[in-house]
Design a protein around this motif. Structure first.
Motif, PDB file in Angstrom:
ATOM      1  N   GLY A  62       0.822  -1.204   0.000  1.00  0.00           N
ATOM      2  CA  GLY A  62       0.000   0.000   0.000  1.00  0.00           C
ATOM      3  C   GLY A  62       0.853   1.250   0.000  1.00  0.00           C
ATOM      4  O   GLY A  62       0.369   2.349  -0.245  1.00  0.00           O
ATOM      5  N   ASP A  63       2.148   1.108   0.281  1.00  0.00           N
ATOM      6  CA  ASP A  63       3.065   2.241   0.212  1.00  0.00           C
ATOM      7  C   ASP A  63       3.426   2.480  -1.248  1.00  0.00           C
ATOM      8  O   ASP A  63       3.625   1.530  -2.006  1.00  0.00           O
ATOM      9  N   PHE A  64       3.493   3.745  -1.625  1.00  0.00           N
ATOM     10  CA  PHE A  64       3.900   4.036  -2.997  1.00  0.00           C
ATOM     11  C   PHE A  64       4.417   5.452  -3.107  1.00  0.00           C
ATOM     12  O   PHE A  64       4.171   6.299  -2.261  1.00  0.00           O
ATOM     13  N   TYR A  65       5.167   5.670  -4.152  1.00  0.00           N
ATOM     14  CA  TYR A  65       5.581   7.021  -4.544  1.00  0.00           C
ATOM     15  C   TYR A  65       5.058   7.236  -5.949  1.00  0.00           C
ATOM     16  O   TYR A  65       4.820   6.275  -6.693  1.00  0.00           O
ATOM     17  N   TRP A  66       4.867   8.471  -6.304  1.00  0.00           N
ATOM     18  CA  TRP A  66       4.261   8.786  -7.602  1.00  0.00           C
ATOM     19  C   TRP A  66       4.820  10.118  -8.078  1.00  0.00           C
ATOM     20  O   TRP A  66       5.001  11.042  -7.271  1.00  0.00           O
ATOM     21  N   ALA A  67       5.131  10.219  -9.349  1.00  0.00           N
ATOM     22  CA  ALA A  67       5.634  11.466  -9.929  1.00  0.00           C
ATOM     23  C   ALA A  67       4.891  11.736 -11.235  1.00  0.00           C
ATOM     24  O   ALA A  67       4.507  10.811 -11.949  1.00  0.00           O
ATOM     25  N   HIS A  68       4.716  13.030 -11.515  1.00  0.00           N
ATOM     26  CA  HIS A  68       3.965  13.421 -12.714  1.00  0.00           C
ATOM     27  C   HIS A  68       4.435  14.797 -13.163  1.00  0.00           C
ATOM     28  O   HIS A  68       4.682  15.679 -12.333  1.00  0.00           O
TER      29      HIS A  68
END
Length: 176
Positions: A62-68
């Motif tokens: 459920g842990d995540f990193y996200w870039a946009h």
């Protein structure tokens, strides 16, 4: 004794086969989750020097990193979704799609993005019969870099942000 041993061996083989099927399924889910999390191209486009430390407890997480990247804005989120393992991974995909939907609607300020993200998640999850959509969601730090105006804005929901500037550690406290 021989017939009991044979029965036990057959049961063990069934259990082993089921375990293999479950692990194969979870590993496939990991591949899917990894493609959503893998933002190396986006990160390299925005920064010349960076690193990512991502060490999930389980195969999927459920842990995540996200870039946009959107025009002159670069977004970076570090999140802890409700749940662990497979349920957490499903929530992480829901959370990522909700963040992306908020940005697609033209929002740029992290607080506005997270407020709309929360509404989207509640709307999607309230189909379980609860008016508030349950208590699922995420703890999140969302940073927005405006490269044209050289500005940094953020919103931190139950998840602090640490900034290192001129060898000083600065903690940006979260709120609810």
């Amino acid at each position: 004794i021989k017939s009991q041993k044979k029965i036990i061996e057959e049961q063990k083989n069934k259990v082993d086969e089921k375990q293999k099927e479950i692990l194969d399924s979870i590993n496939y889910a990991k591949r899917i989750q990894s493609t959503i999390l893998n933002n190396q191209v986006v990160m390299k486009d925005a920064f010349s020097d960076y690193f990512i430390l991502f060490k999930p407890k389980d195969i999927v997480s459920g842990d995540f990193y996200w870039a946009h990247r959107k025009a002159n804005y670069f977004y970076l989120a570090v999140c802890d979704s409700t749940g662990h393992g497979v349920p957490g991974a499903i929530m992480s995909i829901l959370n990522i799609s909700s963040i992306e939907k908020a940005i697609e609607q033209g929002l740029n300020e992290p607080s506005e993005i997270l407020n709309l993200t929360r509404k989207i998640i509640i709307e999607r999850l309230k189909k379980d019969g609860s008016p508030e959509g349950g208590k699922d969601g995420m703890d999140v730090s969302l940073i927005c870099f405006d490269f044209v105006n050289n500005k940094f804005s953020y919103s931190a929901a139950n998840n602090p942000i640490w900034v290192i500037r001129q060898n000083l550690l600065i903690e940006l406290k979260p709120d609810k």
